[in-house]
Design a protein around this motif. Structure first.
Motif, PDB file in Angstrom:
ATOM      1  N   LEU A 145       0.858  -1.135   0.136  1.00  0.00           N
ATOM      2  CA  LEU A 145       0.126   0.025  -0.137  1.00  0.00           C
ATOM      3  C   LEU A 145       0.898   1.394   0.031  1.00  0.00           C
ATOM      4  O   LEU A 145       0.515   2.098  -0.705  1.00  0.00           O
ATOM      5  N   SER A 146       1.867   1.248   0.638  1.00  0.00           N
ATOM      6  CA  SER A 146       2.778   2.360   0.716  1.00  0.00           C
ATOM      7  C   SER A 146       3.565   2.821  -0.465  1.00  0.00           C
ATOM      8  O   SER A 146       3.445   3.659  -1.035  1.00  0.00           O
ATOM      9  N   ILE A 147       3.630   1.651  -1.538  1.00  0.00           N
ATOM     10  CA  ILE A 147       4.297   1.887  -2.631  1.00  0.00           C
ATOM     11  C   ILE A 147       3.227   2.356  -3.543  1.00  0.00           C
ATOM     12  O   ILE A 147       3.580   3.397  -4.455  1.00  0.00           O
ATOM     13  N   MET A 148       1.984   2.053  -3.289  1.00  0.00           N
ATOM     14  CA  MET A 148       0.892   2.481  -4.133  1.00  0.00           C
ATOM     15  C   MET A 148       0.804   4.046  -3.686  1.00  0.00           C
ATOM     16  O   MET A 148       0.368   4.690  -4.654  1.00  0.00           O
ATOM     17  N   LEU A 149       0.765   4.135  -2.294  1.00  0.00           N
ATOM     18  CA  LEU A 149       0.463   5.605  -2.128  1.00  0.00           C
ATOM     19  C   LEU A 149       1.610   6.489  -2.708  1.00  0.00           C
ATOM     20  O   LEU A 149       1.160   7.791  -3.110  1.00  0.00           O
ATOM     21  N   VAL A 161      -4.753   8.851  -3.680  1.00  0.00           N
ATOM     22  CA  VAL A 161      -3.949   8.820  -2.507  1.00  0.00           C
ATOM     23  C   VAL A 161      -4.912   8.774  -1.178  1.00  0.00           C
ATOM     24  O   VAL A 161      -4.415   8.053  -0.331  1.00  0.00           O
ATOM     25  N   GLY A 162      -5.936   9.561  -1.295  1.00  0.00           N
ATOM     26  CA  GLY A 162      -6.878   9.533  -0.044  1.00  0.00           C
ATOM     27  C   GLY A 162      -7.274   8.055   0.139  1.00  0.00           C
ATOM     28  O   GLY A 162      -7.498   7.632   1.377  1.00  0.00           O
ATOM     29  N   ARG A 163      -7.756   7.314  -0.831  1.00  0.00           N
ATOM     30  CA  ARG A 163      -8.295   5.860  -0.757  1.00  0.00           C
ATOM     31  C   ARG A 163      -7.222   4.936  -0.266  1.00  0.00           C
ATOM     32  O   ARG A 163      -7.626   4.140   0.795  1.00  0.00           O
ATOM     33  N   VAL A 164      -6.158   5.306  -0.747  1.00  0.00           N
ATOM     34  CA  VAL A 164      -4.842   4.121  -0.290  1.00  0.00           C
ATOM     35  C   VAL A 164      -4.721   4.613   1.409  1.00  0.00           C
ATOM     36  O   VAL A 164      -4.505   3.773   2.238  1.00  0.00           O
ATOM     37  N   ARG A 165      -4.446   5.658   1.636  1.00  0.00           N
ATOM     38  CA  ARG A 165      -4.287   6.480   3.039  1.00  0.00           C
ATOM     39  C   ARG A 165      -5.271   5.608   3.901  1.00  0.00           C
ATOM     40  O   ARG A 165      -4.952   5.184   5.228  1.00  0.00           O
ATOM     41  N   ALA A 166      -6.739   5.706   3.574  1.00  0.00           N
ATOM     42  CA  ALA A 166      -7.480   5.065   4.311  1.00  0.00           C
ATOM     43  C   ALA A 166      -7.353   3.604   4.362  1.00  0.00           C
ATOM     44  O   ALA A 166      -7.383   3.336   5.744  1.00  0.00           O
ATOM     45  N   GLN A 167      -6.781   3.018   3.511  1.00  0.00           N
ATOM     46  CA  GLN A 167      -6.644   1.335   3.522  1.00  0.00           C
ATOM     47  C   GLN A 167      -5.415   1.406   4.560  1.00  0.00           C
ATOM     48  O   GLN A 167      -5.659   0.295   5.247  1.00  0.00           O
ATOM     49  N   ILE A 168      -4.380   2.045   4.440  1.00  0.00           N
ATOM     50  CA  ILE A 168      -3.432   1.880   5.375  1.00  0.00           C
ATOM     51  C   ILE A 168      -3.918   2.199   6.717  1.00  0.00           C
ATOM     52  O   ILE A 168      -3.598   1.361   7.767  1.00  0.00           O
ATOM     53  N   ASP A 169      -4.582   3.153   6.974  1.00  0.00           N
ATOM     54  CA  ASP A 169      -5.305   3.289   8.306  1.00  0.00           C
ATOM     55  C   ASP A 169      -5.951   2.418   8.993  1.00  0.00           C
ATOM     56  O   ASP A 169      -5.804   1.989  10.197  1.00  0.00           O
ATOM     57  N   ASN A 170      -6.693   1.563   8.025  1.00  0.00           N
ATOM     58  CA  ASN A 170      -7.408   0.478   8.602  1.00  0.00           C
ATOM     59  C   ASN A 170      -6.504  -0.926   8.848  1.00  0.00           C
ATOM     60  O   ASN A 170      -6.883  -1.299   9.947  1.00  0.00           O
ATOM     61  N   ILE A 171      -5.203  -0.945   8.312  1.00  0.00           N
ATOM     62  CA  ILE A 171      -4.380  -1.930   8.728  1.00  0.00           C
ATOM     63  C   ILE A 171      -3.850  -1.575  10.167  1.00  0.00           C
ATOM     64  O   ILE A 171      -3.713  -2.192  11.078  1.00  0.00           O
TER      65      ILE A 171
END
Lengths: 174, 795
Positions: A145-149, A161-171
């Motif tokens: 996810l960080s590479i995607m971000l 960026v917002g979508r992936v950041r939310a996914q990272i927060d979920n983890i």
């Protein structure tokens, strides 16, 4: 049949050193992490921060089931990358993927190389492919996810960026 | 009398009139002779320039040589020792105790020692050497790989040169250098064709005289009398016409060649130039390729008898063709050996021993001659897209393809056997059915096998690439997927109407589709609509989701159709080739990641320099979760639907997903399906487009299952993605029920899109009308166990 054919020149001038330094943070952190992961070690206590995402800080077991052939190819790929031959590093990973197409670590390394080559579209999609093979290994998922971000940031795609950041927060907060 | 005559001539000469004439005549003669000399000199100079230019100027057009994929061998690989032996057999490796020479192997106990040949890979020149492969006790898995000096993690067995691609010329050859030419070939060649080669200067007057006498005595041409140099000139520069002037030019050129070049250089040229036979429209030139073509091995690995066979072939490549006329070839070979004995090259014992050897070109090496012309068409297409300069095709490129000969051979055999069997069992006219198939690696789109018809090795109409046929129900998974991509509206348990529908179309008659058996099934679960390939359920669903949505999905997945789709496209009234269908299905088999199909991995120059390669490139065109749902439904097609015969054959293991397809009037029988690593699309039909009477299940599906029963493949296992969850569903209401209910069918759903719950287990009421409650209830007791077990598919 559209083909992504690439012509090879004698000098592999594929690595822009200046850009490389700019991406060094995520790339090196991720590489270190994965190198350790692939040799099947246990990562002790160190805290790694990638773009606000904290990984580690405890004892984490990572995948230890890597076949010798795959380890060997990952090492070979890393050597090529270290020597600045990113395209050759990717080719070796392709060979590894033919042997273990569902190995998320190989896909992750591919994402790293594509990112370093500033091929952000392929960086995103290979990181995303890696995530389809990750069960509950949130560590690798987070790295992908960080590479995607970072790729979306480089592309200036604020929605993603917002979508992936939310996914990272979920983890981080399951 | 003589004096008289002389005096007459003197008088004539002395007379003024005649003296003028003579002077003019003399001047004219001198001029003529000078001009003749100039013309001759000019001609010789021209010939000289010609031969030197051609001889020195990189003169041979060498087609691009095309290789099968290399085979990776590594610890932990599940592969039968017999498969590795098959691979070695195709590469022309021979059993030899101790495997002391390159191109040999020895297998004993659980270990296989291979003495590999030198081979130019993309990234390295692998030198010749020995490698030992250790197998487990059942010889099904590799447990160790070691070279003479060290333990190896993995090892590559080289690909085989199986064909060539050229721009125009059909000449094919593999160039040899002096060091690569065995002495045995040179001595045999000189003994039988030109025993004075090392002493003459291009022509041999004695040889010509001897031939002339022999020809006169026989009253026909029985001997050529040409030296090797003359033969070289003839093959190299001149046409085959037999005229005096051509003969003169040949003699002059031969002498000129000898003046400029050493005997060694001329021999090398001869050995690379000489015509040795025909393989289809490919002319085999030179002993390098000749050896590969006839013996399946490099020239350096041939024994003395085999070299004599090749040397004997020069006199008449088709007359002495060992494949067509083995008796003649054997007789000719033995003549060569006797001549060699007479010349003192071989002693009597050696000659006797060599004459006892078999010809060595029999059935056992036929596999090494397989040329896979259908696959070559694909290679030609791919290279044609990227190598715009046709001249490159004649520059001796090395093309490394993705062709897996183990799978290719299975596909070819299966098609041939199965079509014959179907024709026999169904009373169909023998030879009237045709088939086409493509097999790809699901993960990266590499084509591993391709068959364009039932005649193996026959270069002709390539049905896999060129036959465009309606695909029938093969498009149904995409109709259902376009619904499942809207998880708020559709899940696998959603009820859809398998009821008659009339579709109004502007400017044409109403379309009233029907199910294959003419029956309606009321409301069915979405998954069951696909599983049983119900036409009415599909059309109702497709019209509900929208043709545009369906069309957009096809475009995303690769199918570039022009203009809007007609409703009949929902039932596959869309013509496609086998390879186009494979493009579409590849993305299903690859979790929604689209990748271009490819038949070439990389291209090297003649000198082994990397020219270019086709790197992995993927694009995400669908969410893996939606794909997981449709693939789950396609697994049910195999286990319990229209392709259940495949499920039964493979012990009802859930490792395969697929879909049958049948076009109107049973003209086209299709099957597309995949395991964990391979996708195969098969078509069966007739070239005249008449009905075959075969459905997808009774035709193409058999070829698919025969193939997968005979190749090494991994079962399909779906990763349980974090966003997927299993929900027990009432198949009659499509609603969530308690898992303890006997009628519960457990289906995967995308989390947060679970169906609404109902209380209790009974059929109850739903927002749809309910049909056939009793029937469903009876089935479910039996089904529950199956569902639990299906859940185990996900790992």
């Amino acid at each position: 049949m559209a083909q992504g054919y690439i012509q090879i020149s004698k000098s592999f001038n594929l690595l822009d050193q200046k850009k490389m330094i700019g991406f060094a943070r995520i790339f090196l952190v991720a590489s270190t992490f994965l190198l350790q992961a692939c040799v099947g070690t246990q990562i002790q206590g160190e805290e790694v921060v990638i773009d606000g995402l904290t990984i580690g800080g405890g004892q984490q077991s990572v995948n230890t089931q890597t076949a010798p052939a795959i380890s060997s190819l990952l090492d070979q790929s890393q050597e090529e990358v270290n020597a600045g031959n990113l395209d050759e590093g990717a080719r070796v990973l392709e060979r590894a993927l033919r042997i273990e197409p569902s190995n998320p670590e190989i896909w992750h390394r591919m994402a790293q190389i594509k990112f370093s080559q500033t091929d952000y579209a392929q960086a995103v999609v290979t990181a995303s492919r890696s995530n389809t093979f990750v069960d509950n290994n949130s560590q690798l998922r987070a790295l992908n996810l960080s590479i995607m971000l970072e790729s979306y940031k480089a592309q200036g795609d604020s929605v993603q960026v917002g979508r992936v950041r939310a996914q990272i927060d979920n983890i981080q907060q399951p | 009398m003589v004096a008289k005559k002389t005096s007459k001539v003197s008088k004539l000469l002395r007379s003024p009139r005649h003296s003028t004439f003579l002077l003019a005549y003399k001047a004219w003669l001198v001029r003529f002779l000078i001009m003749l000399a100039v013309v001759i000199v000019a001609a010789v100079v021209y010939l000289d320039i010609t031969i030197r230019n051609q001889f020195e100027g990189g003169n041979w057009a060498i087609p691009a040589h095309v290789y099968t994929r290399p085979l990776d061998l590594y610890v932990g690989l599940t592969i039968a020792e017999s498969s590795v032996l098959d691979e070695l057999g195709e590469l022309g490796y021979r059993f030899q105790i101790g495997a002391t020479e390159p191109g040999t192997y020895e297998n004993s106990g659980g270990s296989l020692t291979i003495h590999v040949r030198e081979f130019q890979f993309w990234d390295e020149l692998r030198l010749s050497g020995r490698v030992r492969i250790g197998f487990n006790p059942t010889k099904t898995k590799i447990v160790s790989v070691t070279s003479t000096s060290e333990k190896l993690d993995l090892f590559q067995l080289e690909g085989r040169l199986f064909g060539s691609v050229s721009s125009i010329s059909h000449e094919d050859r593999e160039l040899l250098t002096w060091d690569q030419i065995p002495e045995g070939l040179v001595t045999a060649l000189i003994a039988i064709e030109d025993r004075n080669f090392f002493s003459h200067w291009g022509v041999s007057p004695i040889g010509i005289l001897r031939a002339a006498i022999a020809n006169i005595v026989q009253g026909r041409v029985v001997q050529g009398g040409s030296t090797l140099t003359q033969q070289l000139v003839k093959n190299y520069y001149l046409t085959a016409e037999r005229t005096i002037s051509r003969k003169v030019v040949e003699l002059v050129m031969a002498v000129l060649l000898e003046m400029h070049y050493s005997k060694q250089e001329l021999l090398v040229a001869y050995i690379n130039e000489v015509y040795l036979g025909q393989a289809g429209n490919r002319a085999i030139h030179g002993f390098g390729l000749g050896s590969q073509f006839l013996f399946g091995r490099p020239l350096q690995e041939l024994n003395g008898a085999e070299l004599a066979t090749l040397a004997g072939l020069v006199k008449g490549p088709s007359h002495y063709n060992p494949l067509k006329h083995p008796e003649r070839a054997l007789e000719r070979r033995n003549i060569v050996l006797r001549v060699m004995q007479r010349e003192g090259i071989l002693n009597e014992v050696q000659t006797g021993q060599l004459q006892q050897l078999p010809l060595g070109t029999g059935r056992s090496v036929s596999i090494q001659r397989r040329s896979y012309p259908d696959f070559l068409d694909l290679v030609r297409n791919q290279l044609g897209n990227d190598f715009k300069d046709a001249a490159l095709f004649d520059a001796g490129l090395r093309v490394y393809t993705t062709l897996n000969p183990r799978i290719q051979n299975v596909v070819e055999t299966v098609i041939s056997d199965r079509l014959s069997q179907i024709e026999k069992s169904r009373g169909i006219q023998a030879g009237s059915l045709e088939a086409a198939a493509i097999v790809l690696r699901a993960d990266n789109g590499e084509v591993v096998a391709l068959a364009g018809g039932r005649d193996r090795g026959f270069a002709g109409y390539n049905r896999a690439l060129d036959a465009i046929r309606p695909v029938g129900s093969l498009l149904k998974p995409f109709v259902y997927l376009s619904a499942l991509e809207q998880p708020s509206a559709y899940g696998l348990g959603s009820l859809i109407a398998d009821k008659s529908i009339t579709v109004s179309q502007k400017g044409s008659e109403d379309w009233i589709p029907q199910n294959y058996n003419g029956e309606e099934h009321g409301f069915v679960m979405l998954m069951d609509g696909l599983k049983h390939s119900y036409n009415l359920a599909t059309v109702n669903l497709g019209m509900e989701v929208g043709l545009d949505t369906f069309g957009d999905l096809l475009k995303r997945f690769k199918y570039d159709h022009e203009g809007p789709l007609y409703p009949s496209a929902l039932l596959g009234a869309v013509p496609m080739t086998v390879s186009e269908v494979a493009d579409l299905y590849l993305t299903l088999a690859n979790s929604g990641f689209k990748t271009p199909t490819k038949s070439v991995r990389s291209v090297l120059s003649d000198g082994g320099e990397p020219l270019g390669r086709y790197p992995l490139s993927i694009e995400q065109v669908a969410q893996p979760e939606s794909i997981a749902l449709i693939v789950y439904a396609m697994q049910q097609v195999v286990l319990d639907g229209t392709a259940r015969a495949i499920g039964d054959r493979f012990g009802r293991a859930p490792g395969y997903a697929g879909k049958t397809g049948t076009s109107d009037g049973y003209r086209d029988s299709w099957y597309a399906g995949f395991s964990g690593d391979y996708l195969m699309v098969v078509w069966v039909g007739r070239d005249d487009n008449e009905s075959t009477g075969l459905s997808g299940a009774s035709g193409a599906a058999h070829i698919w299952s025969d193939t997968f029963a005979n190749i090494s493949t991994r079962p399909l296992t779906l990763t349980l993605l974090p966003d997927l969850t299993f929900i027990p569903v009432n198949p009659v209401t499509g609603m969530k029920i308690d898992a303890s209910c006997l009628n519960a069918v457990t289906l995967p759903y995308i989390a947060s899109y679970e169906p609404a719950s109902q209380s209790g287990c009974a059929a109850g009421t739903s927002n749809r009308n309910i049909n056939n409650t009793d029937g469903t209830q009876k089935k479910t007791n039996k089904r529950r166990g199956v569902d639990e077990w299906l859940k185990g598919i996900f790992k």
